[in-house]
Design a protein around this motif. Structure first.
Motif, mmCIF file in Angstrom:
data_model
loop_
_atom_site.group_PDB
_atom_site.id
_atom_site.type_symbol
_atom_site.label_atom_id
_atom_site.label_comp_id
_atom_site.label_asym_id
_atom_site.label_seq_id
_atom_site.Cartn_x
_atom_site.Cartn_y
_atom_site.Cartn_z
ATOM 1 N N PRO A 51 -10.483 -8.692 1.000
ATOM 2 C CA PRO A 51 -10.328 -7.309 0.511
ATOM 3 C C PRO A 51 -9.729 -7.230 -0.887
ATOM 4 N N ALA A 161 -9.752 -11.082 10.117
ATOM 5 C CA ALA A 161 -9.357 -12.484 9.978
ATOM 6 C C ALA A 161 -7.847 -12.660 10.132
ATOM 7 N N THR A 162 -7.077 -11.834 9.465
ATOM 8 C CA THR A 162 -5.625 -11.977 9.512
ATOM 9 C C THR A 162 -5.070 -11.416 10.820
ATOM 10 N N GLY A 183 -11.342 -0.706 15.052
ATOM 11 C CA GLY A 183 -12.215 0.446 14.851
ATOM 12 C C GLY A 183 -13.383 0.609 15.803
ATOM 13 N N LYS A 187 -14.513 -4.314 19.614
ATOM 14 C CA LYS A 187 -13.420 -5.103 19.030
ATOM 15 C C LYS A 187 -12.176 -5.036 19.925
ATOM 16 N N TYR A 203 -8.616 3.130 16.772
ATOM 17 C CA TYR A 203 -7.983 4.151 15.935
ATOM 18 C C TYR A 203 -8.976 5.221 15.481
ATOM 19 N N ASN A 226 -1.880 -4.114 7.941
ATOM 20 C CA ASN A 226 -3.009 -4.558 7.122
ATOM 21 C C ASN A 226 -3.727 -3.401 6.450
ATOM 22 N N CYS A 248 1.475 -6.309 4.587
ATOM 23 C CA CYS A 248 0.540 -7.382 4.221
ATOM 24 C C CYS A 248 -0.558 -6.839 3.328
ATOM 25 N N TYR A 254 -7.861 0.803 -0.754
ATOM 26 C CA TYR A 254 -8.370 -0.027 -1.859
ATOM 27 C C TYR A 254 -9.560 0.598 -2.588
ATOM 28 N N PHE A 279 4.880 -8.999 0.951
ATOM 29 C CA PHE A 279 4.867 -10.432 0.592
ATOM 30 C C PHE A 279 3.481 -10.793 0.065
ATOM 31 N N ILE A 281 0.925 -14.218 -0.158
ATOM 32 C CA ILE A 281 0.769 -15.558 0.416
ATOM 33 C C ILE A 281 0.869 -16.654 -0.651
ATOM 34 N N LEU A 324 -15.952 -5.460 4.967
ATOM 35 C CA LEU A 324 -14.514 -5.370 5.237
ATOM 36 C C LEU A 324 -14.056 -3.920 5.287
ATOM 37 N N ASN A 329 -17.271 -6.412 10.260
ATOM 38 C CA ASN A 329 -16.934 -7.814 10.576
ATOM 39 C C ASN A 329 -16.014 -7.910 11.786
HETATM 40 N N1 NAP Z 1 -0.285 -10.147 1.278
HETATM 41 C C1 NAP Z 1 -1.159 -11.145 1.164
HETATM 42 O O1 NAP Z 1 -0.892 -12.163 0.533
HETATM 43 C C2 NAP Z 1 -2.511 -11.006 1.812
HETATM 44 C C3 NAP Z 1 -3.334 -12.127 1.985
HETATM 45 C C4 NAP Z 1 -4.572 -11.950 2.661
HETATM 46 C C5 NAP Z 1 -4.942 -10.686 3.111
HETATM 47 N N2 NAP Z 1 -4.114 -9.628 2.879
HETATM 48 C C6 NAP Z 1 -4.459 -8.284 3.359
HETATM 49 O O2 NAP Z 1 -4.628 -8.358 4.754
HETATM 50 C C7 NAP Z 1 -5.524 -7.346 5.186
HETATM 51 C C8 NAP Z 1 -6.609 -7.972 6.053
HETATM 52 O O3 NAP Z 1 -7.396 -8.848 5.233
HETATM 53 P P1 NAP Z 1 -8.522 -9.768 5.901
HETATM 54 O O4 NAP Z 1 -9.042 -10.626 4.818
HETATM 55 O O5 NAP Z 1 -7.992 -10.376 7.138
HETATM 56 O O6 NAP Z 1 -9.644 -8.700 6.243
HETATM 57 P P2 NAP Z 1 -10.210 -8.351 7.693
HETATM 58 O O7 NAP Z 1 -9.071 -7.855 8.507
HETATM 59 O O8 NAP Z 1 -11.016 -9.477 8.201
HETATM 60 O O9 NAP Z 1 -11.201 -7.147 7.374
HETATM 61 C C9 NAP Z 1 -10.694 -5.895 7.081
HETATM 62 C C10 NAP Z 1 -10.669 -4.993 8.341
HETATM 63 O O10 NAP Z 1 -9.942 -3.819 8.035
HETATM 64 C C11 NAP Z 1 -10.376 -2.776 8.867
HETATM 65 N N3 NAP Z 1 -10.397 -1.546 8.071
HETATM 66 C C12 NAP Z 1 -11.156 -1.265 6.987
HETATM 67 N N4 NAP Z 1 -10.893 -0.033 6.524
HETATM 68 C C13 NAP Z 1 -9.950 0.482 7.342
HETATM 69 C C14 NAP Z 1 -9.252 1.725 7.391
HETATM 70 N N5 NAP Z 1 -9.498 2.704 6.488
HETATM 71 N N6 NAP Z 1 -8.340 1.925 8.366
HETATM 72 C C15 NAP Z 1 -8.084 0.953 9.279
HETATM 73 N N7 NAP Z 1 -8.695 -0.248 9.292
HETATM 74 C C16 NAP Z 1 -9.616 -0.480 8.336
HETATM 75 C C17 NAP Z 1 -11.788 -3.131 9.337
HETATM 76 O O11 NAP Z 1 -11.813 -3.254 10.755
HETATM 77 P P3 NAP Z 1 -11.944 -1.983 11.753
HETATM 78 O O12 NAP Z 1 -13.309 -2.053 12.376
HETATM 79 O O13 NAP Z 1 -10.858 -2.223 12.733
HETATM 80 O O14 NAP Z 1 -11.777 -0.756 10.930
HETATM 81 C C18 NAP Z 1 -12.049 -4.510 8.736
HETATM 82 O O15 NAP Z 1 -12.658 -5.395 9.626
HETATM 83 C C19 NAP Z 1 -6.055 -6.675 3.922
HETATM 84 O O16 NAP Z 1 -5.304 -5.503 3.679
HETATM 85 C C20 NAP Z 1 -5.767 -7.705 2.839
HETATM 86 O O17 NAP Z 1 -5.647 -7.140 1.574
HETATM 87 C C21 NAP Z 1 -2.921 -9.770 2.244
#
Ligand code: NAP
Length: 338
Positions: A51, A161-162, A183, A187, A203, A226, A248, A254, A279, A281, A324, A329
């Motif tokens: 994302p 994924a996370t 969602g 799932k 949700y 997330n 996270c 976004y 934080f 990563i 995403l 996914n």
């Molecule tokens: N802080 C860090 O260092 C770090 C590192 C990696 C990732 N992240 C963050 O971790 C989060 C997850 O990343 P990921 O790579 O694992 O992606 P992911 O969870 O595999 O994919 C994103 C998921 O978010 C959900 N989503 C999308 N729009 C939404 C909304 N408006 N409201 C609620 N849920 C929504 C979707 O599932 P649904 O079908 O459930 O909506 C989608 O499958 C992201 O916010 C990313 O930026 C942060």
């Protein structure tokens, strides 16, 4: 390197407003780059679709500079070393690093190093449970969230994924109740039936505040966020005494332009003496081996399951990024480049 091959590259053509579309990126074909002395040429095999790539497309200050217009879209990936003049890399090595959305990447002093993946590791797992998202789940929940036995844990983006790893880790660490937010009903069923979450809330169709109050009657000890937005606000309002919120990501925001709405319930942190902490990563790179070792045993024991959603073809990378945001996914989104 003598090759007749070409390097297909996806360049950022214009900054998107909302989801990326056909005008966001431009496909060009260039000569395969020269890796120079003490460098290596990498044939990119898999792209990690994250994302945060969407946030890098905005002309906004973040933790790294925005992708410039005309620059190859920045992103992590795994490739195979196909030519090398560096003693650090051998032809055939699989490497992980910032490959970008292209067929070939170089490793040299200017481009920076890449990490060699030990033989025998599945490249898809290397990008998911042993990669950035698995590590984010591990350090976010354990170091920032300080999950403890008996805790009630809520995670949003739970089938991603996370989030899918966060929930399973929380159970391994003795959490009494783990609730995932996702969602679709499919799932939610996957989270409870296959991954061992105690409950899941859709949700999109259920009232999140009411459902969480039912599932977490004593309040939420750890909320792993997330998504940001309204769900963050609801969880802030339902935090238990000394509760922790792990910031996270905020994927619900976004694609927005303009100011992000703040959480109205933040004052509850004062009432419950709670903590909300962000934080990145990247600050944990040095500690990846410790987490990867732990994760490898749990995966081998079947206590952590991982899922990858593979999309075929470099040119499909923008569509893969959009998955995403549409929730298309389950688990980690990866593009198989060829
Ligand atoms: N802080 C860090 O260092 C770090 C590192 C990696 C990732 N992240 C963050 O971790 C989060 C997850 O990343 P990921 O790579 O694992 O992606 P992911 O969870 O595999 O994919 C994103 C998921 O978010 C959900 N989503 C999308 N729009 C939404 C909304 N408006 N409201 C609620 N849920 C929504 C979707 O599932 P649904 O079908 O459930 O909506 C989608 O499958 C992201 O916010 C990313 O930026 C942060």
């Amino acid at each position: 390197m003598a090759t007749t091959d070409r390097n297909r590259r996806l360049l950022l053509a214009e900054r998107p407003s909302g989801m990326v579309n056909a005008d966001t990126v431009r496909l060009v074909e260039e000569d395969v780059p020269d890796h120079g002395p003490d460098g290596a040429l990498v044939r990119v095999r898999y792209l990690s679709i994250d994302p945060t790539i969407r946030t890098w497309m905005n002309d906004a200050r973040g933790y790294v500079p925005p992708i410039a217009i005309g620059e190859v879209v920045r992103g992590g990936g795994i490739g195979e070393v196909v030519a090398t003049t560096s003693a650090r890399y051998a032809v055939g090595d699989l490497v992980f690093g910032m490959t970008g959305w292209q067929d070939y990447a170089v490793i040299n002093a200017a481009a920076g190093a890449m990490q060699v993946i030990p033989p025998g590791i599945d490249p898809l797992a290397a990008l998911s449970v042993f990669g950035v998202t698995g590590m984010t789940a591990y350090f976010g929940l354990l170091d920032v969230g300080k999950v403890a036995e008996g805790d009630t844990v809520v995670v949003s983006g739970a089938a991603g994924a996370t989030g899918s790893v966060v929930g399973q880790l929380a159970k391994i660490k003795g959490a009494a109740t783990v609730v995932g937010l996702a969602g679709t009903d499919e799932k939610c069923a996957w989270l409870v039936e296959d991954l061992g979450f105690d409950a899941a809330v859709n949700y999109r169709t259920q009232n999140v505040a009411t459902s969480l109050r039912e599932q977490c009657p004593g309040g939420i000890d750890v909320y792993f966020d997330n998504v940001g937005g309204d769900i963050l606000d609801i969880c802030l309002g339902q935090l238990a005494q000394k509760g922790r919120i792990v910031l996270c990501g905020a994927i619900s925001t976004y694609n927005d332009s303009g100011p992000v709405k703040g959480p109205g319930n933040y004052r509850n942190l004062i009432v419950v003496r709670g903590r909300m902490e962000g934080f990145l990563i990247f600050d944990y790179f040095d500690r990846f081996p410790e987490a990867q070792m732990a994760m490898a045993s749990w995966v081998a024991e079947g206590r952590i399951k991982h899922s990858e959603h593979v999309v075929e073809g470099l040119e499909q990378a923008p569509a893969a990024l959009n998955l995403l945001f549409t929730g298309g996914n389950t688990g980690k989104v990866i593009v198989a480049v060829e």
